[in-house]
Write a protein that holds these residues in place. Structure first.
Motif, PDB file in Angstrom:
ATOM      1  N   SER A 106       0.922  -1.266   0.029  1.00  0.00           N
ATOM      2  CA  SER A 106       0.074   0.069  -0.173  1.00  0.00           C
ATOM      3  C   SER A 106       0.814   1.225  -0.082  1.00  0.00           C
ATOM      4  CB  SER A 106      -0.947   0.128   1.403  1.00  0.00           C
ATOM      5  OG  SER A 106      -1.498   1.083   1.444  1.00  0.00           O
ATOM      6  N   LYS A 166       1.264   2.476  -6.920  1.00  0.00           N
ATOM      7  CA  LYS A 166       0.524   1.769  -7.989  1.00  0.00           C
ATOM      8  C   LYS A 166      -0.599   2.466  -8.732  1.00  0.00           C
ATOM      9  CE  LYS A 166      -0.904  -1.236  -4.963  1.00  0.00           C
ATOM     10  NZ  LYS A 166      -0.386  -0.817  -3.793  1.00  0.00           N
ATOM     11  N   ASP A 189      -7.989  -4.967  -4.352  1.00  0.00           N
ATOM     12  CA  ASP A 189      -8.735  -4.884  -2.822  1.00  0.00           C
ATOM     13  C   ASP A 189     -10.031  -5.386  -3.000  1.00  0.00           C
ATOM     14  OD1 ASP A 189      -6.223  -3.324  -2.485  1.00  0.00           O
ATOM     15  OD2 ASP A 189      -7.289  -1.307  -2.238  1.00  0.00           O
ATOM     16  N   HIS A 198     -10.765  -8.685  -1.185  1.00  0.00           N
ATOM     17  CA  HIS A 198     -10.556  -9.111   0.230  1.00  0.00           C
ATOM     18  C   HIS A 198     -11.663 -10.028   0.419  1.00  0.00           C
ATOM     19  CE1 HIS A 198      -7.568  -5.927   0.684  1.00  0.00           C
ATOM     20  NE2 HIS A 198      -8.505  -5.182   0.651  1.00  0.00           N
ATOM     21  N   ARG A 203     -13.813  -4.530   6.925  1.00  0.00           N
ATOM     22  CA  ARG A 203     -13.066  -3.871   7.613  1.00  0.00           C
ATOM     23  C   ARG A 203     -13.231  -4.398   9.560  1.00  0.00           C
ATOM     24  NH1 ARG A 203     -13.099   2.202   7.242  1.00  0.00           N
ATOM     25  NH2 ARG A 203     -12.195   1.725   4.969  1.00  0.00           N
ATOM     26  N   ARG A 254     -12.183  -8.293   9.704  1.00  0.00           N
ATOM     27  CA  ARG A 254     -10.560  -8.248   9.938  1.00  0.00           C
ATOM     28  C   ARG A 254     -10.114  -7.817  11.346  1.00  0.00           C
ATOM     29  NH1 ARG A 254     -10.289  -5.438   4.790  1.00  0.00           N
ATOM     30  NH2 ARG A 254      -9.732  -3.579   5.846  1.00  0.00           N
ATOM     31  N   ALA A 312      -5.300  -6.557   5.954  1.00  0.00           N
ATOM     32  CA  ALA A 312      -5.327  -6.841   4.572  1.00  0.00           C
ATOM     33  C   ALA A 312      -4.443  -7.424   4.070  1.00  0.00           C
ATOM     34  CB  ALA A 312      -6.043  -5.630   3.960  1.00  0.00           C
ATOM     35  N   TYR A 342     -15.215  -3.723  -3.193  1.00  0.00           N
ATOM     36  CA  TYR A 342     -14.803  -3.275  -1.668  1.00  0.00           C
ATOM     37  C   TYR A 342     -14.909  -1.628  -1.770  1.00  0.00           C
ATOM     38  CZ  TYR A 342     -12.379  -2.660   2.568  1.00  0.00           C
ATOM     39  OH  TYR A 342     -12.289  -2.378   4.038  1.00  0.00           O
ATOM     40  N   HIS A 367     -13.739   1.479   0.040  1.00  0.00           N
ATOM     41  CA  HIS A 367     -12.878   1.940   1.161  1.00  0.00           C
ATOM     42  C   HIS A 367     -13.420   3.020   2.017  1.00  0.00           C
ATOM     43  CE1 HIS A 367      -9.057  -0.066   0.061  1.00  0.00           C
ATOM     44  NE2 HIS A 367      -9.477  -0.122  -1.125  1.00  0.00           N
ATOM     45  N   ARG A 372      -0.425  10.764   2.095  1.00  0.00           N
ATOM     46  CA  ARG A 372      -1.727  10.487   1.386  1.00  0.00           C
ATOM     47  C   ARG A 372      -2.763   9.998   2.391  1.00  0.00           C
ATOM     48  NH1 ARG A 372      -2.433   4.819  -1.613  1.00  0.00           N
ATOM     49  NH2 ARG A 372      -2.531   4.290   0.478  1.00  0.00           N
ATOM     50  N   ARG A 393      -7.193  10.689   2.703  1.00  0.00           N
ATOM     51  CA  ARG A 393      -7.973   9.493   3.248  1.00  0.00           C
ATOM     52  C   ARG A 393      -8.619   9.742   4.668  1.00  0.00           C
ATOM     53  NH1 ARG A 393      -5.861   3.776   0.543  1.00  0.00           N
ATOM     54  NH2 ARG A 393      -6.261   4.528  -1.401  1.00  0.00           N
ATOM     55  N   ARG A 435       1.421  -3.848  10.123  1.00  0.00           N
ATOM     56  CA  ARG A 435       1.437  -4.551   8.851  1.00  0.00           C
ATOM     57  C   ARG A 435       3.008  -4.930   8.528  1.00  0.00           C
ATOM     58  NH1 ARG A 435      -1.752  -1.592   4.263  1.00  0.00           N
ATOM     59  NH2 ARG A 435      -3.781  -1.782   5.066  1.00  0.00           N
TER      60      ARG A 435
HETATM   61  O1  RUB Z   1      -3.710  -1.756   2.153  1.00  0.00           O
HETATM   62  C1  RUB Z   1      -4.577  -1.388   1.554  1.00  0.00           C
HETATM   63  C2  RUB Z   1      -4.803  -1.364  -0.217  1.00  0.00           C
HETATM   64  O2  RUB Z   1      -5.061  -0.266  -0.225  1.00  0.00           O
HETATM   65  P1  RUB Z   1      -3.917   0.626  -1.114  1.00  0.00           P
HETATM   66  O3  RUB Z   1      -3.018   0.185  -1.995  1.00  0.00           O
HETATM   67  O4  RUB Z   1      -4.842   1.643  -1.925  1.00  0.00           O
HETATM   68  O5  RUB Z   1      -3.359   1.845   0.033  1.00  0.00           O
HETATM   69  C3  RUB Z   1      -5.892  -1.169   2.434  1.00  0.00           C
HETATM   70  O6  RUB Z   1      -5.513  -0.922   3.616  1.00  0.00           O
HETATM   71  C4  RUB Z   1      -6.848  -2.350   2.301  1.00  0.00           C
HETATM   72  O7  RUB Z   1      -7.458  -2.566   0.934  1.00  0.00           O
HETATM   73  C5  RUB Z   1      -7.959  -2.227   3.114  1.00  0.00           C
HETATM   74  O8  RUB Z   1      -8.680  -0.860   3.000  1.00  0.00           O
HETATM   75  P2  RUB Z   1      -9.192  -0.124   4.068  1.00  0.00           P
HETATM   76  O9  RUB Z   1      -7.835   0.138   4.995  1.00  0.00           O
HETATM   77  O10 RUB Z   1      -9.803   0.919   3.324  1.00  0.00           O
HETATM   78  O11 RUB Z   1     -10.070  -0.994   5.019  1.00  0.00           O
END
Ligand code: RUB
Ligand code: ADP
Length: 328
Positions: free
Chosen positions: A15, A19, A41, A44, A48, A51, A58, A87, A89, A143, A148, A162
């Motif tokens: 993340s 990308k 995503d 999944h 949330r 999880r 994730a 999914y 976000h 970001r 967000r 993570r």
């Molecule tokens: O790591 C990512 C990928 O998103 P990206 O690559 O766009 O950062 C997100 O945390 C998960 O998809 C879960 O989503 P959320 O955190 O919204 O539940």
């Protein structure tokens, strides 16, 4: 006209590794009507809240439906439509599934694009984004705490939670990439002003088809270019790579000259890409505004160069893959 078999481009990386930013340029090169973009995503397994209850991030394989990803990717490759999960976000929940048709270019990007053999086999080109660790953190914090809506503390806590999954499940996928893209700050440490001038190193796998890119670059390289763009052979995590190093300080004129060369080379045989000034590439989000990076533009163009080389190779040996691909 022969039935169109889409070209599949896989984009992997943790993340916040760039990308979506990378894919933005691919949209500009081909035009949105030629692209189908799948964000993994959507695959999944849990929302949330689930999880949290199960104590999974994730980035754990159990939190992602790899079998369905593989099945859908192959269906798209065969030109079939799919009905995929969605999914959201903004809520952390699943929305209504949606129907998706493959266009000529199918981009599949996310955390687990190269995790299974079934997935790895489907792609014409596999790109893995692997920015310098400090840069990756900074990008994600800016970001997620900006656009967000998280607090900086929340993002940092999430990053820490993570780490284990990243090392165990995400990073090993880079071993399967055809191109690894490593942006890094020119002076070691990052500051927001650096984003437009980041250096980049492209690790080009020995498995990539031998193309005329080296010759093209050598040919295009005057004295100034040779200082800013270097081709060397190098090992990376124990594997031999052909690497292309681009300095973020490359002058706009030198970059434009190089971009135009690659662009002209792409335009000639390929009707798939649209007639676009190369300076439209290389955009990235910077706070509420957008910035431009010549190094990113070159990465986007070079990746498309290799994707279209894969198409050429497939056309020469159509019996090895699916049916031949129609001209755009
Ligand atoms: O790591 C990512 C990928 O998103 P990206 O690559 O766009 O950062 C997100 O945390 C998960 O998809 C879960 O989503 P959320 O955190 O919204 O539940
Ligand atoms: N090549 C790049 N040059 C400059 N900034 C970048 C680049 N790639 C990503 N960024 C910054 O990092 C942020 C996160 O990138 P993003 O594309 O959203 O990552 P991902 O889709 O992998 O989660 C972007 O909003 C942008 O600010």
């Amino acid at each position: 006209m022969a039935k169109t078999t889409p070209l599949l481009l896989g984009i992997g990386g943790d993340s916040g590794t760039g990308k979506s930013t990378f894919v933005g340029g691919i949209y500009k090169i081909f035009g949105p009507e030629k692209i189908t973009n799948i964000n993994l995503d959507d695959y999944h397994t849990f929302d949330r809240v689930q999880r949290k209850i199960y104590g999974l991030t994730a980035l754990h394989p159990a939190a992602n439906n790899m079998a369905l990803m593989g099945k859908h990717a192959w269906q798209l490759k065969k030109g079939e439509k799919i009905i995929k999960p969605v999914y959201d976000h903004s809520t952390g929940c699943f929305a209504e599934p949606e129907e998706v048709d493959p266009n000529q270019i199918v981009i599949i990007g996310g955390l687990f694009p190269f995790f299974t053999q079934e997935l790895r086999d489907v792609f014409d080109l596999k790109v893995y984004l692997d920015p310098d660790e400090e840069l990756k953190r900074a990008w994600k914090i800016h970001r997620d705490a900006g656009r967000r809506g998280y607090s900086i503390e929340q993002v940092m806590k999430e990053i820490e939670a993570r780490q284990d999954d990243i090392r165990r499940h995400i990073e090993p996928q880079k071993e399967y990439a055809d191109i690894i893209v490593r942006f890094y700050p020119p002076n070691g440490t990052w500051s927001p002003q650096d984003d437009a001038q980041l250096n980049v190193r492209l690790f080009l796998s020995r498995t990539l088809p031998k193309t005329g890119l080296d010759e093209l670059l050598q040919e295009a390289m005057g004295r100034k270019t040779r200082r800013a763009v270097r081709l060397v052979d190098e090992d990376y995590y124990g594997q031999p790579f052909h690497t292309l190093e681009i300095d973020g300080s490359i002058s706009p004129q030198t970059a434009a000259g190089l971009e135009q060369r690659i662009w002209a080379h792409l335009l000639a045989p390929m009707k798939l890409i649209q007639d676009l000034a190369p300076d439209k590439l290389g955009s990235f989000a910077s706070g509420e505004a957008s910035g431009h990076s010549d190094a990113l533009a070159l990465v986007q163009l070079i990746s498309v160069y290799y994707l279209l080389q894969a198409r050429e190779a497939r056309q020469k040996a159509p019996q090895e893959g699916l049916a031949g691909i129609a001209e755009g």
